[in-house]
Scaffold this active site. Structure first.
Site, short mmCIF file in Angstrom:
data_model
loop_
_atom_site.label_atom_id
_atom_site.label_comp_id
_atom_site.label_asym_id
_atom_site.label_seq_id
_atom_site.Cartn_x
_atom_site.Cartn_y
_atom_site.Cartn_z
N ARG A 120 -64.92 -47.11 -54.67
CA ARG A 120 -63.69 -47.07 -53.85
C ARG A 120 -64.06 -47.14 -52.37
O ARG A 120 -63.92 -46.18 -51.61
CB ARG A 120 -62.89 -45.84 -54.21
CG ARG A 120 -62.40 -46.02 -55.64
CD ARG A 120 -61.38 -45.06 -56.01
NE ARG A 120 -60.12 -45.73 -56.28
CZ ARG A 120 -59.08 -45.12 -56.80
NH1 ARG A 120 -59.12 -43.85 -57.08
NH2 ARG A 120 -57.96 -45.79 -57.03
N GLN A 125 -61.16 -52.61 -51.70
CA GLN A 125 -59.73 -52.31 -51.80
C GLN A 125 -58.93 -53.45 -52.44
O GLN A 125 -58.02 -53.21 -53.23
CB GLN A 125 -59.16 -51.97 -50.43
CG GLN A 125 -59.27 -50.47 -50.16
CD GLN A 125 -58.81 -50.08 -48.77
OE1 GLN A 125 -58.45 -50.93 -47.96
NE2 GLN A 125 -58.85 -48.80 -48.49
N ASP A 128 -59.13 -53.27 -56.24
CA ASP A 128 -58.97 -51.94 -56.83
C ASP A 128 -57.75 -51.89 -57.75
O ASP A 128 -56.63 -51.62 -57.32
CB ASP A 128 -58.85 -50.93 -55.68
CG ASP A 128 -58.88 -49.50 -56.16
OD1 ASP A 128 -58.60 -49.27 -57.35
OD2 ASP A 128 -59.18 -48.62 -55.36
N SER A 131 -55.67 -48.62 -57.96
CA SER A 131 -54.69 -48.40 -56.90
C SER A 131 -53.46 -49.28 -57.09
O SER A 131 -52.33 -48.80 -56.98
CB SER A 131 -55.30 -48.71 -55.52
OG SER A 131 -56.26 -47.75 -55.23
N TYR A 226 -62.29 -38.67 -54.58
CA TYR A 226 -61.75 -38.09 -55.81
C TYR A 226 -61.74 -36.56 -55.75
O TYR A 226 -62.42 -35.96 -54.92
CB TYR A 226 -62.59 -38.52 -57.01
CG TYR A 226 -62.36 -39.94 -57.42
CD1 TYR A 226 -61.14 -40.34 -57.93
CD2 TYR A 226 -63.37 -40.87 -57.30
CE1 TYR A 226 -60.94 -41.65 -58.33
CE2 TYR A 226 -63.18 -42.19 -57.70
CZ TYR A 226 -61.96 -42.57 -58.21
OH TYR A 226 -61.76 -43.85 -58.60
P1 NAD Z 1 -56.69 -39.72 -59.14
O1 NAD Z 1 -55.83 -40.57 -59.99
O2 NAD Z 1 -58.13 -39.56 -59.53
O3 NAD Z 1 -56.04 -38.27 -59.04
C1 NAD Z 1 -54.73 -38.09 -58.55
C2 NAD Z 1 -54.66 -36.92 -57.60
O4 NAD Z 1 -54.74 -35.70 -58.33
C3 NAD Z 1 -55.77 -36.86 -56.55
O5 NAD Z 1 -55.18 -36.83 -55.26
C4 NAD Z 1 -56.48 -35.55 -56.88
O6 NAD Z 1 -56.98 -34.90 -55.71
C5 NAD Z 1 -55.37 -34.75 -57.52
N1 NAD Z 1 -55.85 -33.62 -58.33
C6 NAD Z 1 -56.93 -33.54 -59.16
N2 NAD Z 1 -57.01 -32.32 -59.72
C7 NAD Z 1 -55.96 -31.59 -59.26
C8 NAD Z 1 -55.49 -30.28 -59.47
N3 NAD Z 1 -56.14 -29.43 -60.26
N4 NAD Z 1 -54.36 -29.88 -58.84
C9 NAD Z 1 -53.70 -30.71 -58.02
N5 NAD Z 1 -54.09 -31.99 -57.77
C10 NAD Z 1 -55.21 -32.42 -58.37
O7 NAD Z 1 -56.62 -40.18 -57.63
P2 NAD Z 1 -56.42 -41.63 -57.01
O8 NAD Z 1 -55.02 -41.98 -56.93
O9 NAD Z 1 -57.31 -42.54 -57.73
O10 NAD Z 1 -56.93 -41.41 -55.51
C11 NAD Z 1 -58.05 -40.60 -55.21
C12 NAD Z 1 -58.47 -40.83 -53.79
O11 NAD Z 1 -59.17 -42.04 -53.62
C13 NAD Z 1 -57.36 -40.83 -52.75
O12 NAD Z 1 -57.81 -40.13 -51.61
C14 NAD Z 1 -57.22 -42.26 -52.38
O13 NAD Z 1 -56.71 -42.44 -51.08
C15 NAD Z 1 -58.66 -42.70 -52.47
N6 NAD Z 1 -58.74 -44.14 -52.67
C16 NAD Z 1 -59.59 -44.86 -51.91
C17 NAD Z 1 -59.67 -46.24 -52.09
C18 NAD Z 1 -60.58 -47.09 -51.28
O14 NAD Z 1 -61.04 -46.67 -50.25
N7 NAD Z 1 -60.87 -48.31 -51.74
C19 NAD Z 1 -58.90 -46.85 -53.05
C20 NAD Z 1 -58.06 -46.06 -53.82
C21 NAD Z 1 -57.99 -44.70 -53.63
#
Ligand code: NAD
Length: 372
Positions: A120, A125, A128, A131, A226
């Site tokens: 990520r 991006q 991805d 996302s 994550y």
């Molecule tokens: P995910 O699907 O893995 O998880 C969803 C959310 O659940 C996350 O925000 C996580 O912190 C939260 N979570 C996990 N355990 C929890 C708990 N016990 N209680 C409450 N919340 C909890 O997450 P995602 O949508 O894949 O995104 C994860 C991160 O990656 C985000 O910060 C996103 O911005 C980042 N991201 C970066 C890129 C990139 O740079 N290319 C792309 C996509 C996402």
């Protein structure tokens, strides 16, 4: 080189490439084959593909003769037996949860790129798929909840009486959660949000929602964006704080995941029993065990008057845009592995190619998958 597009099984209405995306590859001299009817559920008819010089074939021919296979979901063991050594597959195979299948692919000398494990990073991006599809799932979850909920979302003052706004709780403010917040706010709901990563507080507040503060979350700064597993003390504090919000909520959307692990159970049986009848929960973490005590994956149940829908694949219900975004992610990734002569050229010096390669040369090559 022959690139084969398979149709998806299991009620998934998406297709890996839409006609205009297949056209971009045909123009680069890639021979594109597609299983008959693969785009139909995404409103892309066979004739639109054939107009772009895509050749229609049956599934087994594509499986056994393509050099590069596109399919979103994993293949069955019988289908894997049809593959030939050296074939490349690009899809979303959830390798951390499908180890036996990964071993079967490795034994077949097939190279698998599973886009759900692409690093990520900023450069990744545009590839991805997690996302692009989670964004749709978050939007869709709120629309489904609004349809199942027996009351309004927005506040109304009418001559026949006043309607208070719906109270929505979103657990997990990753990509799906943030889109769910934005969609619920657009519909006029009052939104509260819980996440273990304090870094998301600002984003949550900028969308007009309230962030539920819980002290002492584990440091996730080295987990590539994550979440990481939390201490027992933190879990208890979070549960107490969540219990208050759950009891007040009309709608809950849960999205909390920890990569490669079972989803954390966050809405317990007693919390569930404190909710008002007519309330609705959409659990997007259902496929990895769910965040809610009573969730059943791919089912909608009613528990004490609360409707609970367990569905981790809501993007598949919006196949037009889901396929368009998925296909664009795939096209961007293919640019890394197809050269100007329209031949496969796998450069494992590239961190994105290496980062989502699961099997190659007869072996499991992905470190996290090997550890799993
Ligand atoms: P995910 O699907 O893995 O998880 C969803 C959310 O659940 C996350 O925000 C996580 O912190 C939260 N979570 C996990 N355990 C929890 C708990 N016990 N209680 C409450 N919340 C909890 O997450 P995602 O949508 O894949 O995104 C994860 C991160 O990656 C985000 O910060 C996103 O911005 C980042 N991201 C970066 C890129 C990139 O740079 N290319 C792309 C996509 C996402």
């Amino acid at each position: 080189m022959i690139l084969g597009i398979l149709s998806e099984r299991n009620t998934d209405k998406r297709v890996s490439l839409l006609p205009e995306q297949a056209d971009a590859l045909v123009k680069k001299n890639v021979a594109v084959w597609m299983e008959k009817g693969a785009g139909e559920n995404a409103f892309a008819a066979d004739t639109v593909y054939t107009d772009k010089q895509v050749v229609l074939q049956d599934r087994n021919t594509i499986l056994s003769q393509s050099d590069l296979l596109l399919c979103i979901h994993p293949l069955s063991a019988a289908e894997i037996s049809l593959l030939k050594p050296g074939q490349v597959i690009v899809g979303v195979f959830q390798p951390l949860f499908n180890i036996t299948l990964m071993q079967e692919l490795a034994a077949k000398q097939v190279t698998l790129f599973s886009l759900d494990l692409i690093p990520r990073t900023t450069r990744a991006q545009s590839m991805d798929v997690l996302s692009s599809q989670a964004n749709i799932a978050g939007y869709r979850a709120v629309l489904l909840a609004a349809t199942l909920f027996p009351r309004y979302f927005p506040m109304f003052m009418t001559a026949a009486g006043s309607i208070p706004p719906a109270k929505v709780l979103i657990i997990g403010a990753g990509v799906a959660g943030l889109q769910a917040i934005a969609t619920a706010r657009r519909l006029g709901a009052v939104v509260e949000v819980s996440d273990t990563r304090p870094a998301v507080k600002e984003e949550v507040m900028s969308l007009g929602a309230k962030f539920i503060e819980v002290e002492g979350a584990a440091d996730a700064s080295k987990a590539g964006g994550y979440a990481v597993e939390q201490s027992e003390e933190f879990k208890q504090r979070q549960q107490q704080r969540l219990a208050e919000s759950v009891a007040k909520s009309d709608i809950i959307i849960t999205t909390a995941q920890i990569p490669g692990k079972k989803a954390p159970l966050l809405v317990t049986e007693s919390m569930l029993n404190s909710m008002k009848p007519g309330s609705v929960i959409i659990d997007l973490a259902a496929s990895t065990g769910g965040n809610v005590f009573a969730t059943k994956n791919n089912e909608t149940i009613v528990h004490n008057g609360v409707t609970i829908m367990g569905n981790s694949n809501l993007a598949a219900d919006m196949p037009w845009d889901a396929s368009k975004l998925y296909g664009k992610n795939v096209l961007n990734f293919l640019q890394l592995i197809i050269d100007k002569e329209a031949q496969l050229n796998l450069n494992f010096e590239d961190d994105l190619v290496k980062g989502c390669c699961i099997t190659h040369g007869g072996e499991l090559v992905h470190e996290r998958v090997k550890k799993a």
